[in-house]
Design a protein around this motif. Structure first.
Motif, PDB file in Angstrom:
ATOM      1  N   THR A  19       9.876  21.696 -39.250  1.00  0.00           N
ATOM      2  CA  THR A  19       9.539  22.818 -38.374  1.00  0.00           C
ATOM      3  C   THR A  19       9.961  24.138 -38.998  1.00  0.00           C
ATOM      4  O   THR A  19      11.108  24.291 -39.414  1.00  0.00           O
ATOM      5  CB  THR A  19      10.249  22.658 -37.009  1.00  0.00           C
ATOM      6  N   ASP A  20       9.028  25.089 -39.047  1.00  0.00           N
ATOM      7  CA  ASP A  20       9.364  26.447 -39.484  1.00  0.00           C
ATOM      8  C   ASP A  20      10.143  27.098 -38.337  1.00  0.00           C
ATOM      9  O   ASP A  20       9.589  27.311 -37.256  1.00  0.00           O
ATOM     10  CB  ASP A  20       8.087  27.230 -39.786  1.00  0.00           C
ATOM     11  N   PRO A  21      11.412  27.412 -38.548  1.00  0.00           N
ATOM     12  CA  PRO A  21      12.238  27.968 -37.469  1.00  0.00           C
ATOM     13  C   PRO A  21      11.683  29.258 -36.867  1.00  0.00           C
ATOM     14  O   PRO A  21      11.931  29.546 -35.696  1.00  0.00           O
ATOM     15  CB  PRO A  21      13.583  28.232 -38.141  1.00  0.00           C
ATOM     16  N   LEU A  22      10.930  30.024 -37.648  1.00  0.00           N
ATOM     17  CA  LEU A  22      10.407  31.288 -37.130  1.00  0.00           C
ATOM     18  C   LEU A  22       9.263  31.088 -36.145  1.00  0.00           C
ATOM     19  O   LEU A  22       8.846  32.038 -35.487  1.00  0.00           O
ATOM     20  CB  LEU A  22       9.963  32.184 -38.288  1.00  0.00           C
ATOM     21  N   THR A  23       8.778  29.850 -36.003  1.00  0.00           N
ATOM     22  CA  THR A  23       7.715  29.565 -35.029  1.00  0.00           C
ATOM     23  C   THR A  23       8.271  29.085 -33.693  1.00  0.00           C
ATOM     24  O   THR A  23       7.511  28.843 -32.768  1.00  0.00           O
ATOM     25  CB  THR A  23       6.738  28.504 -35.578  1.00  0.00           C
ATOM     26  N   VAL A  24       9.594  28.945 -33.600  1.00  0.00           N
ATOM     27  CA  VAL A  24      10.233  28.410 -32.395  1.00  0.00           C
ATOM     28  C   VAL A  24      10.659  29.550 -31.476  1.00  0.00           C
ATOM     29  O   VAL A  24      11.394  30.451 -31.898  1.00  0.00           O
ATOM     30  CB  VAL A  24      11.448  27.531 -32.775  1.00  0.00           C
ATOM     31  N   ARG A  25      10.180  29.515 -30.232  1.00  0.00           N
ATOM     32  CA  ARG A  25      10.583  30.528 -29.254  1.00  0.00           C
ATOM     33  C   ARG A  25      12.045  30.325 -28.871  1.00  0.00           C
ATOM     34  O   ARG A  25      12.560  29.210 -28.922  1.00  0.00           O
ATOM     35  CB  ARG A  25       9.717  30.425 -27.994  1.00  0.00           C
ATOM     36  N   PHE A  26      12.699  31.388 -28.467  1.00  0.00           N
ATOM     37  CA  PHE A  26      14.117  31.297 -28.106  1.00  0.00           C
ATOM     38  C   PHE A  26      14.359  30.313 -26.963  1.00  0.00           C
ATOM     39  O   PHE A  26      15.378  29.628 -26.943  1.00  0.00           O
ATOM     40  CB  PHE A  26      14.688  32.669 -27.751  1.00  0.00           C
ATOM     41  N   ASP A  42      12.756  27.565 -26.401  1.00  0.00           N
ATOM     42  CA  ASP A  42      12.710  26.226 -26.999  1.00  0.00           C
ATOM     43  C   ASP A  42      13.908  25.993 -27.909  1.00  0.00           C
ATOM     44  O   ASP A  42      14.462  24.888 -27.953  1.00  0.00           O
ATOM     45  CB  ASP A  42      11.412  26.031 -27.779  1.00  0.00           C
ATOM     46  N   LEU A  43      14.308  27.017 -28.635  1.00  0.00           N
ATOM     47  CA  LEU A  43      15.475  26.917 -29.508  1.00  0.00           C
ATOM     48  C   LEU A  43      16.722  26.586 -28.694  1.00  0.00           C
ATOM     49  O   LEU A  43      17.517  25.714 -29.069  1.00  0.00           O
ATOM     50  CB  LEU A  43      15.672  28.229 -30.276  1.00  0.00           C
ATOM     51  N   LYS A  64      16.675  22.959 -27.858  1.00  0.00           N
ATOM     52  CA  LYS A  64      16.951  22.134 -29.040  1.00  0.00           C
ATOM     53  C   LYS A  64      18.450  22.136 -29.344  1.00  0.00           C
ATOM     54  O   LYS A  64      19.025  21.087 -29.642  1.00  0.00           O
ATOM     55  CB  LYS A  64      16.170  22.645 -30.250  1.00  0.00           C
ATOM     56  N   VAL A  65      19.073  23.292 -29.276  1.00  0.00           N
ATOM     57  CA  VAL A  65      20.509  23.395 -29.555  1.00  0.00           C
ATOM     58  C   VAL A  65      21.305  22.580 -28.537  1.00  0.00           C
ATOM     59  O   VAL A  65      22.204  21.819 -28.901  1.00  0.00           O
ATOM     60  CB  VAL A  65      20.976  24.870 -29.551  1.00  0.00           C
ATOM     61  N   MET A  66      20.957  22.700 -27.273  1.00  0.00           N
ATOM     62  CA  MET A  66      21.719  22.000 -26.232  1.00  0.00           C
ATOM     63  C   MET A  66      21.619  20.478 -26.361  1.00  0.00           C
ATOM     64  O   MET A  66      22.486  19.769 -25.861  1.00  0.00           O
ATOM     65  CB  MET A  66      21.270  22.456 -24.846  1.00  0.00           C
ATOM     66  N   HIS A  67      20.587  19.981 -27.042  1.00  0.00           N
ATOM     67  CA  HIS A  67      20.422  18.537 -27.202  1.00  0.00           C
ATOM     68  C   HIS A  67      20.925  18.013 -28.549  1.00  0.00           C
ATOM     69  O   HIS A  67      20.770  16.825 -28.833  1.00  0.00           O
ATOM     70  CB  HIS A  67      18.951  18.161 -26.985  1.00  0.00           C
ATOM     71  N   LEU A 101      21.204  33.338 -30.207  1.00  0.00           N
ATOM     72  CA  LEU A 101      20.045  32.526 -30.569  1.00  0.00           C
ATOM     73  C   LEU A 101      19.390  33.040 -31.846  1.00  0.00           C
ATOM     74  O   LEU A 101      18.951  32.257 -32.687  1.00  0.00           O
ATOM     75  CB  LEU A 101      19.037  32.492 -29.418  1.00  0.00           C
ATOM     76  N   GLU A 102      19.354  34.346 -32.002  1.00  0.00           N
ATOM     77  CA  GLU A 102      18.777  34.917 -33.214  1.00  0.00           C
ATOM     78  C   GLU A 102      19.617  34.527 -34.441  1.00  0.00           C
ATOM     79  O   GLU A 102      19.055  34.172 -35.492  1.00  0.00           O
ATOM     80  CB  GLU A 102      18.694  36.435 -33.108  1.00  0.00           C
ATOM     81  N   ALA A 103      20.926  34.547 -34.314  1.00  0.00           N
ATOM     82  CA  ALA A 103      21.802  34.155 -35.424  1.00  0.00           C
ATOM     83  C   ALA A 103      21.596  32.683 -35.778  1.00  0.00           C
ATOM     84  O   ALA A 103      21.549  32.314 -36.961  1.00  0.00           O
ATOM     85  CB  ALA A 103      23.267  34.422 -35.065  1.00  0.00           C
ATOM     86  N   ILE A 104      21.440  31.837 -34.771  1.00  0.00           N
ATOM     87  CA  ILE A 104      21.193  30.409 -34.994  1.00  0.00           C
ATOM     88  C   ILE A 104      19.844  30.215 -35.680  1.00  0.00           C
ATOM     89  O   ILE A 104      19.726  29.470 -36.653  1.00  0.00           O
ATOM     90  CB  ILE A 104      21.246  29.635 -33.662  1.00  0.00           C
ATOM     91  N   GLN A 105      18.834  30.924 -35.194  1.00  0.00           N
ATOM     92  CA  GLN A 105      17.496  30.807 -35.775  1.00  0.00           C
ATOM     93  C   GLN A 105      17.494  31.250 -37.240  1.00  0.00           C
ATOM     94  O   GLN A 105      16.885  30.603 -38.093  1.00  0.00           O
ATOM     95  CB  GLN A 105      16.496  31.629 -34.973  1.00  0.00           C
ATOM     96  N   MET A 106      18.192  32.324 -37.552  1.00  0.00           N
ATOM     97  CA  MET A 106      18.243  32.810 -38.934  1.00  0.00           C
ATOM     98  C   MET A 106      19.011  31.843 -39.841  1.00  0.00           C
ATOM     99  O   MET A 106      18.620  31.624 -40.995  1.00  0.00           O
ATOM    100  CB  MET A 106      18.863  34.207 -38.993  1.00  0.00           C
ATOM    101  N   ALA A 107      20.076  31.233 -39.325  1.00  0.00           N
ATOM    102  CA  ALA A 107      20.814  30.236 -40.108  1.00  0.00           C
ATOM    103  C   ALA A 107      19.929  29.021 -40.373  1.00  0.00           C
ATOM    104  O   ALA A 107      19.914  28.476 -41.490  1.00  0.00           O
ATOM    105  CB  ALA A 107      22.085  29.824 -39.368  1.00  0.00           C
ATOM    106  N   TRP A 108      19.173  28.599 -39.372  1.00  0.00           N
ATOM    107  CA  TRP A 108      18.242  27.483 -39.522  1.00  0.00           C
ATOM    108  C   TRP A 108      17.165  27.861 -40.533  1.00  0.00           C
ATOM    109  O   TRP A 108      16.818  27.083 -41.414  1.00  0.00           O
ATOM    110  CB  TRP A 108      17.651  27.138 -38.166  1.00  0.00           C
ATOM    111  N   TYR A 109      16.654  29.085 -40.432  1.00  0.00           N
ATOM    112  CA  TYR A 109      15.612  29.545 -41.341  1.00  0.00           C
ATOM    113  C   TYR A 109      16.108  29.554 -42.792  1.00  0.00           C
ATOM    114  O   TYR A 109      15.401  29.136 -43.715  1.00  0.00           O
ATOM    115  CB  TYR A 109      15.122  30.931 -40.933  1.00  0.00           C
ATOM    116  N   GLU A 110      17.319  30.029 -43.020  1.00  0.00           N
ATOM    117  CA  GLU A 110      17.877  30.054 -44.368  1.00  0.00           C
ATOM    118  C   GLU A 110      17.970  28.633 -44.942  1.00  0.00           C
ATOM    119  O   GLU A 110      17.643  28.398 -46.110  1.00  0.00           O
ATOM    120  CB  GLU A 110      19.254  30.732 -44.391  1.00  0.00           C
ATOM    121  N   GLU A 111      18.431  27.700 -44.126  1.00  0.00           N
ATOM    122  CA  GLU A 111      18.530  26.309 -44.560  1.00  0.00           C
ATOM    123  C   GLU A 111      17.141  25.738 -44.853  1.00  0.00           C
ATOM    124  O   GLU A 111      16.930  25.088 -45.866  1.00  0.00           O
ATOM    125  CB  GLU A 111      19.229  25.491 -43.448  1.00  0.00           C
ATOM    126  N   TRP A 112      16.186  26.036 -44.003  1.00  0.00           N
ATOM    127  CA  TRP A 112      14.815  25.563 -44.159  1.00  0.00           C
ATOM    128  C   TRP A 112      14.192  26.139 -45.432  1.00  0.00           C
ATOM    129  O   TRP A 112      13.571  25.434 -46.211  1.00  0.00           O
ATOM    130  CB  TRP A 112      14.008  25.940 -42.912  1.00  0.00           C
TER     131      TRP A 112
END
Length: 67
Positions: free
Chosen positions: A20-27, A29-30, A33-36, A52-63
């Motif tokens: 999944t491209d993290p930048l396509t995930v709405r907050f 939904d993010l 996903k985090v809570m699960h 949520l933005e910090a989490i999304q950017m960390a996920w994006y960097e890893e991706w």
């Protein structure tokens, strides 16, 4: 993990949703996903847009590193 553990959460999200491209995930939904994620243990009400933005950017960097 807590909402403030953005780097750890980003890695965990990448491991679980590597296709999944993290930048396509709405907050909204993010947040779900985090809570699960295994090991996540924080108050759902403690999430907010900057966290949520910090989490999304960390996920994006890893991706991005693994593409």
């Amino acid at each position: 993990m807590k909402w403030t553990d953005s780097e750890d959460l980003g890695i965990a999200l990448y491991e679980k949703f590597s296709g999944t491209d993290p930048l396509t995930v709405r907050f909204t939904d993010l947040r779900e996903k985090v809570m699960h994620l295994d090991g996540f243990d924080d108050d759902p009400k403690a999430s907010n847009e900057p966290k949520l933005e910090a989490i999304q950017m960390a996920w994006y960097e890893e991706w991005k590193e693994n593409q």
